[in-house]
Design an enzyme around this catalytic site. Structure first.
Site, PDB file in Angstrom:
ATOM      1  N   GLY A   1       1.264   7.069 -12.667  1.00  0.00           N
ATOM      2  CA  GLY A   1       0.870   7.905 -12.707  1.00  0.00           C
ATOM      3  C   GLY A   1       0.084   8.067 -14.420  1.00  0.00           C
TER       4      GLY A   1
ATOM      5  CB  THR B   1       4.052   0.733  -8.854  1.00  0.00           C
ATOM      6  OG1 THR B   1       5.026  -0.453  -8.190  1.00  0.00           O
ATOM      7  CG2 THR B   1       2.713   1.938  -8.447  1.00  0.00           C
TER       8      THR B   1
ATOM      9  CB  CYS C   1       5.612  -7.688  -0.223  1.00  0.00           C
ATOM     10  SG  CYS C   1       3.892  -7.537   0.258  1.00  0.00           S
TER      11      CYS C   1
ATOM     12  N   GLY D   1      -2.117  -1.154   2.343  1.00  0.00           N
ATOM     13  CA  GLY D   1      -1.734  -1.658   3.069  1.00  0.00           C
ATOM     14  C   GLY D   1      -1.698  -1.571   4.213  1.00  0.00           C
TER      15      GLY D   1
ATOM     16  N   GLY E   1      -5.107   6.260  -8.375  1.00  0.00           N
ATOM     17  CA  GLY E   1      -4.317   6.342  -7.573  1.00  0.00           C
ATOM     18  C   GLY E   1      -2.998   7.817  -7.973  1.00  0.00           C
TER      19      GLY E   1
ATOM     20  N   GLY F   1       7.141   1.969   0.931  1.00  0.00           N
ATOM     21  CA  GLY F   1       7.947   0.257   1.708  1.00  0.00           C
ATOM     22  C   GLY F   1       6.603  -0.448   2.529  1.00  0.00           C
TER      23      GLY F   1
ATOM     24  CB  SER G   1      -4.201  -0.267  -1.818  1.00  0.00           C
ATOM     25  OG  SER G   1      -3.559   0.168  -0.581  1.00  0.00           O
TER      26      SER G   1
HETATM   27  C1  LIG Z   1       2.317   6.728  -3.219  1.00  0.00           C
HETATM   28  C2  LIG Z   1       2.052   4.715  -3.053  1.00  0.00           C
HETATM   29  C3  LIG Z   1       1.368   4.009  -2.310  1.00  0.00           C
HETATM   30  C4  LIG Z   1       1.383   2.376  -2.688  1.00  0.00           C
HETATM   31  N1  LIG Z   1       1.345   2.442  -2.250  1.00  0.00           N
HETATM   32  C5  LIG Z   1      -0.116   0.320  -2.434  1.00  0.00           C
HETATM   33  C6  LIG Z   1       0.483  -0.258  -1.196  1.00  0.00           C
HETATM   34  O1  LIG Z   1       0.128   0.114  -0.149  1.00  0.00           O
HETATM   35  N2  LIG Z   1      -0.460  -1.593  -1.784  1.00  0.00           N
HETATM   36  C7  LIG Z   1      -1.176  -1.490  -3.204  1.00  0.00           C
HETATM   37  O2  LIG Z   1      -1.189  -2.417  -3.383  1.00  0.00           O
HETATM   38  N3  LIG Z   1      -0.596  -0.892  -3.973  1.00  0.00           N
HETATM   39  C8  LIG Z   1      -0.210  -0.023  -4.019  1.00  0.00           C
HETATM   40  N4  LIG Z   1       0.185   1.954  -4.454  1.00  0.00           N
HETATM   41  C9  LIG Z   1      -0.668   0.913  -5.883  1.00  0.00           C
HETATM   42  C10 LIG Z   1      -1.713   1.916  -6.468  1.00  0.00           C
HETATM   43  O3  LIG Z   1      -1.893   1.381  -5.296  1.00  0.00           O
HETATM   44  C11 LIG Z   1      -1.604   1.728  -7.663  1.00  0.00           C
HETATM   45  O4  LIG Z   1      -1.462  -0.089  -8.041  1.00  0.00           O
HETATM   46  C12 LIG Z   1      -0.708   1.757  -8.686  1.00  0.00           C
HETATM   47  O5  LIG Z   1       0.156   3.554  -8.377  1.00  0.00           O
HETATM   48  C13 LIG Z   1      -0.775   2.812 -10.499  1.00  0.00           C
HETATM   49  O6  LIG Z   1      -1.889   2.919 -10.477  1.00  0.00           O
HETATM   50  P1  LIG Z   1      -2.164   4.593 -10.494  1.00  0.00           P
HETATM   51  O7  LIG Z   1      -0.842   4.978 -11.451  1.00  0.00           O
HETATM   52  O8  LIG Z   1      -3.189   5.039 -10.170  1.00  0.00           O
HETATM   53  O9  LIG Z   1      -0.995   4.670  -9.095  1.00  0.00           O
HETATM   54  C14 LIG Z   1       0.884   2.396  -4.079  1.00  0.00           C
HETATM   55  C15 LIG Z   1       0.860   3.842  -5.298  1.00  0.00           C
HETATM   56  C16 LIG Z   1       1.608   4.719  -4.901  1.00  0.00           C
HETATM   57  C17 LIG Z   1       1.714   5.631  -6.146  1.00  0.00           C
END
Ligand SMILES: Cc1cc2nc3c(=O)[nH]c(=O)nc-3n(C[C@H](O)[C@H](O)[C@H](O)COP(=O)(O)O)c2cc1C
Ligand SMILES: Cc1cc2nc3c(=O)[nH]c(=O)nc-3n(C[C@H](O)[C@H](O)[C@H](O)COP(=O)(O)OP(=O)(O)OC[C@H]3O[C@@H](n4cnc5c(N)ncnc54)[C@H](O)[C@@H]3O)c2cc1C
Ligand SMILES: Cc1cc2nc3c(=O)[nH]c(=O)nc-3n(C[C@H](O)[C@H](O)[C@H](O)COP(=O)(O)OP(=O)(O)OC[C@H]3O[C@@H](n4cnc5c(N)ncnc54)[C@H](O)[C@@H]3O)c2cc1C
Ligand SMILES: Cc1cc2nc3c(=O)[nH]c(=O)nc-3n(C[C@H](O)[C@H](O)[C@H](O)COP(=O)(O)O)c2cc1C
Ligand code: FES
Ligand code: FES
Lengths: 260, 299, 299, 260
Positions: free
Chosen positions: B215, B191, B128, B45, B263, B71, B20
């Site tokens: 990442g 994150t 959040c 989200g 992600g 945000g 997401s």
């Molecule tokens: C730019 C960005 C926006 C994100 N927005 C959301 C979000 O809206 N809702 C959510 O549950 N997680 C959000 N995440 C978290 C990711 O879905 C994911 O849980 C997290 O980045 C870890 O995975 P990755 O290392 O593959 O990025 C966001 C991550 C990034 C980098």
């Protein structure tokens, strides 16, 4: 004119055209579709610096199928790019953003303004407007006026420098004010934020249409992450809040629409 | 060779989905990635009303990853349903809608409006930054998590996936609370809170000071938490955090995830999800795995 | 240009020290690094009696960092005093002895035996994997941390530094507990728990399954926690986690650390600490910082 | 003979001597001080793989001030090394570990045993023992007997292969058992753990002194991290527990002292 892909760019040449400023020509598929003021994302190879670096397309050579990027070494990514040599490959996400609306301004008195490392995209814009009534105002720190000669091929050129060592002492607006014969209908500009703010104000006061190219930290470059937004005056069509995506709705905006 | 997995009765053609917030609603990447190949698209989200999100800079690069403090900017659930969900309905992939809110009521309102759409599941983001409860998000206290899960589950017509925050002392407590309250699955990790300072300007790089780290740099933490949760709860797990390749995905599956999300890798390599799907296929072929379910939690 | 900092009355010629466990007792690196140049040598964790540590493999590489599960192998405090502390007494650098234990009594016994040595300070590692209290280490519960800090403080003749674990929901609670119990300083972060699976062999890479993650990949989390703690307590902070360069160190100082420790970087570049010291000097010169204390917590 | 430094190695040559096995000659300061059976740590340049890779010194050329590393591509680091070309530089931590006690065994009947990628360090050991009564037993998977010719320059050579395609079918011990005229006083060996275990057992049963070179995951390479330990029979002098550091007290151990 919509091309979007991860291109394997091949380096044709690279040259340091000024202290810490590099001019890189690469051959890549997207080059022929690129518009003035669009940008690309250049991926570093270094595994600790993973995000693409947004760099404006300075100009393209449709015959050679190549594009030119002119950039300043600012940190790790650009430092890495500066060591690219002929025949090296470089991964780029091309083409990004909207670009300047060159077709809409034809027949008008067009002023292009570039400040510092915002100058490169204006060169391709001047080229795209070749034959029109184009006046390029270029602002430098000192007498190291990289790229200015090349603007002469496509437009009239007016220089400004912070230290007064060349052209008008001051910024591009000072230079514009000094050339009393130029009465712009439209301004297209790229440069540091204070310059763009001043242009927005100047254009509004003088009833001139102004298009300004903005910068922001980016992650995706394609409108997905919402990292690169700029405040807008009205609610943005896409976001439905007062934020617009610089990578997608921009980087070029009608100055009256953004709240900078 | 079977790559199908099932989570809460929903079948996925393969276990790979977008994380997401990193893939919009697929629209932005549709010219680069064939959405029909994905196990699911998990959307950015969405909340009951439009959110402005944080001031910029919102993203920063860090060693082997990035920080974000978007945000949760979003156009609100009404626009989302009309524009994004109808866009996604044209594709042959599952749709998981990620929902955020500032209060339990916000979540419930959004879920109720999404109930009769083409969404296959809801992923509930309980990390959040600003919530009614005060400084501690719903995702960082087991009782608050139980409570919100319970309330959402009662109104949701679709299976729900509680998305867990890694910024906790004991992730299994959170997983157990979500399970006990009836969550159909859990996803993790969101994150990890981090910070970057620009030493030249003596300022925080992000306007929000802190941001969420993602990442490849966070992968070991994510794998550990997935493994811990897989041993603590029976509901399926969607694992994520730093997945860049098929091998990374296999690592999560072996740790106990039934599916995985990709992600930040999308930013680094727009075809990351396709590469992950192909990479899993290659792994299965090379190791004679005829059904992907064989390797789930095999370690 | 002044690079001296003072922590709990102890003066350091510069704010750069080794992170416990990554530099032995200096002996092993003495042919590669001039120990006289260091702000301090922080020694490998030592306990009242010798510890065997964990089975191998004990280390694994991860993206931008490493995992370790050494399990605090050490020869016990008696050998340590005789061999390692007398070795260090020949050098013009401060000596901080890192102490570990399985029970409060263990810690107290070790500290008492170290009280009359040339150690300048004690760093108390409360993130030991196996402790009497059960699964949750002293470092993950504020009341347990308060209790052990209080008991150690009462017997210690030297200033103590409680070393905090990052594997908690709220690091400031831990910092406050340490401060309230009289800790003279705190250091953070210890390693973040992670896991790596060898997908070819379907086995954990580490014999211990999980290990502590360190290296540049964890820096944003460490900077965030140092900043949070600097805003929560008044006692000085020794910051660490992924420091590789002088710039990294400056980032920690700006976040609020009075001194910094360099860990995994020693493995990646044996002259890392010297490079960090020189890098800080360069930064100060370039930015006309005449006293390093000016930049501490300046952000 | 004690040299310890981070050397900037310069690549003299690299060659793939067998499928996925590379022979790399580098010129570096530590080369002249290196003993048979010592190893070096080679640092990858890739910023995602930060730890040094321990690689045995296969042999040295004191005149050229160079050392040879022979390694198998096993993962990311060795993959990166395999693309090193003449005149490239590579950072190495040299020299590590104790090495084989070549001076102590002179005058005796010496059997060297190498299995697979454990063969390279035995070549330098054979070279160091040139002129002595040395018998090298080399175990391969099949008839791809890399390096075996080079052993002929310094010792008698006996081959074993798992598939029987060359030499004795089986392992190096099978080959030793087959050559009934060789009565070793001392064995020095490097190879996979099952082979080393078998040698330890054989040596104990036959009252032969055996030195075996062990492997373990390493972080520091210099004895500081305690990552690379091996169980010992008695308490170790340094650790005061039944663990010894392979990088420092080893990698070569008297087989009777380690619990493998
Ligand atoms: C730019 C960005 C926006 C994100 N927005 C959301 C979000 O809206 N809702 C959510 O549950 N997680 C959000 N995440 C978290 C990711 O879905 C994911 O849980 C997290 O980045 C870890 O995975 P990755 O290392 O593959 O990025 C966001 C991550 C990034 C980098
Ligand atoms: C649309 C657009 C067009 C641009 N065109 C040009 C150009 O033609 N020539 C040129 O020299 N520069 C241009 N820039 C700025 C350029 O992107 C940055 O200088 C570059 O990303 C710095 O990368 P680095 O790795 O060297 O620096 P680092 O500081 O190591 O970068 C760290 C991170 O911050 C990002 N970042 C740093 N500075 C900027 C910045 N000013 N804007 C956006 N992101 C930044 C990087 O992309 C990277 O993700 C443009 C920026 C944008 C947004
Ligand atoms: C004392 C010693 C001498 C060695 N000599 C040789 C030699 O002469 N030729 C040769 O081909 N190999 C040798 N090895 C094994 C060699 O170190 C590994 O093959 C190499 O580290 C693999 O690195 P990679 O990046 O290719 O693999 P990856 O799997 O990507 O490595 C990941 C991490 O695990 C470590 N690792 C992986 N395999 C091993 C292993 N078998 N032993 C120790 N660490 C490992 C790596 O160093 C790295 O830290 C030796 C090992 C030791 C301990
Ligand atoms: C191999 C290794 C051993 C460690 N041993 C100890 C220890 O004995 N006591 C302790 O308090 N911390 C120990 N640590 C944690 C470090 O001191 C430090 O807190 C952590 O590694 C983060 O810093 P870094 O990223 O610079 O390595 C160890 C870390 C490593 C990598
Ligand atoms: S950079 Fe992702 S939306 Fe613009
Ligand atoms: S590798 Fe660190 S002690 Fe051997």
């Amino acid at each position: 004119m919509f091309y979007r892909n991860v291109d394997e760019g091949k380096v044709i040449s690279q040259e340091e055209i000024s202290d810490g400023i590099f001019s890189l020509w690469i051959k890549n598929e997207g080059a022929n579709e690129a518009g003035a003021g669009q940008f690309v994302g250049v991926y570093p190879k270094d595994k600790s610096t993973l995000l693409m670096r947004p760099i404006s397309i300075c100009e393209t050579d449709k015959e050679a199928g190549s594009m030119r990027l002119v950039y300043r070494v600012a940190g790790k990514g650009t430092k890495e790019f500066s060591s690219l040599k002929k025949d090296d490959t470089v991964k780029i996400l091309a083409n990004l953003g909207n670009g300047f609306p060159v077709d809409e301004v034809k027949g008008k008195c067009i002023v292009l303004m570039g400040g510092g490392i915002g100058i490169p995209p204006m060169l391709g814009t001047a080229k795209a407007l070749f034959g029109e009534d184009v006046h390029s105002y270029l602002g430098y720190r000192n007498n190291d006026t990289f790229l200015s000669d090349e603007f002469l091929k496509y437009s009239k050129v007016y220089l400004a420098s912070e230290d007064g060592s060349v052209g008008v002492k001051g910024n591009v607006l000072d230079a514009l004010r000094a050339s009393i014969n130029v009465k712009p209908d439209v301004i297209m500009a790229c440069g540091p934020m204070p310059m763009l703010r001043a242009i927005k104000k100047y254009a509004e006061e003088n009833n001139i249409k102004a298009y300004i190219s903005l910068e922001e930290r980016m992650a995706c470059g394609v409108g997905a992450c919402l990292g690169c937004v700029c405040k807008t005056v009205k609610k943005d069509d896409h976001s439905h809040v007062n934020n617009t995506r610089i990578c997608t709705e921009g980087p070029v905006f009608d100055a009256t629409e953004v709240d900078i | 060779m079977n790559t199908k997995v099932t989570i809460a009765g929903v079948e996925f053609k393969n276990p790979v989905m977008s994380a997401s917030g990193t893939f919009g609603s697929g629209m932005e990447y549709a010219s680069l990635v064939d959405l029909n190949k994905l196990g699911a698209v998990v959307t950015k989200g969405v909340s009951n009303i439009p959110w402005e999100g944080n001031p910029t800079p919102r993203v920063a690069e860090v060693y082997g990853g990035m920080l974000n403090a978007i945000g949760l900017q979003n156009p609100g659930v009404d626009v989302f349903i009309e524009r994004d969900l109808s866009f996604l309905s044209k594709y042959d992939t599952n749709v998981i809608v990620n929902v955020c809110g500032k209060s339990v009521e916000d979540y419930i309102e959004a879920v109720e409006r999404l109930n009769d759409t083409n969404a296959d599941m809801f992923e509930i983001n309980v990390s959040c930054p600003n919530v009614k409860e005060g400084a501690i998000a719903f995702g960082q206290k087991a009782d608050a998590l139980f409570n919100i899960t319970d309330k959402i589950k009662k109104v949701s017509k679709k299976p729900i996936i509680m998305k867990l925050s890694p910024n906790v002392t004991d992730i299994t407590e959170m997983a157990k609370a979500a399970e006990a309250a009836g969550s159909d699955a859990i996803s993790l990790i969101n994150t990890i809170t981090g910070m970057k300072i620009d030493i030249e300007r003596r300022k925080f790089v992000l306007a929000n000071k802190t941001g969420g780290m993602s990442g490849p740099a966070i992968k070991p933490v994510a794998v550990r938490m997935v493994y811990q949760c897989a041993n603590a709860v029976k509901i399926p797990i969607i694992g994520m955090g730093g997945i860049m390749t098929g091998e990374d995905a296999v690592e999560f599956l072996m740790a106990g995830a039934t599916a995985v999300a990709v992600g930040a890798a999308n930013f680094i390599n727009p075809s990351a999800m396709i590469d992950v799907i192909d990479g899993i296929d290659n792994y299965m072929r090379k190791h004679n795995v005829s059904d992907i379910n064989e390797i789930i939690a095999c370690v």
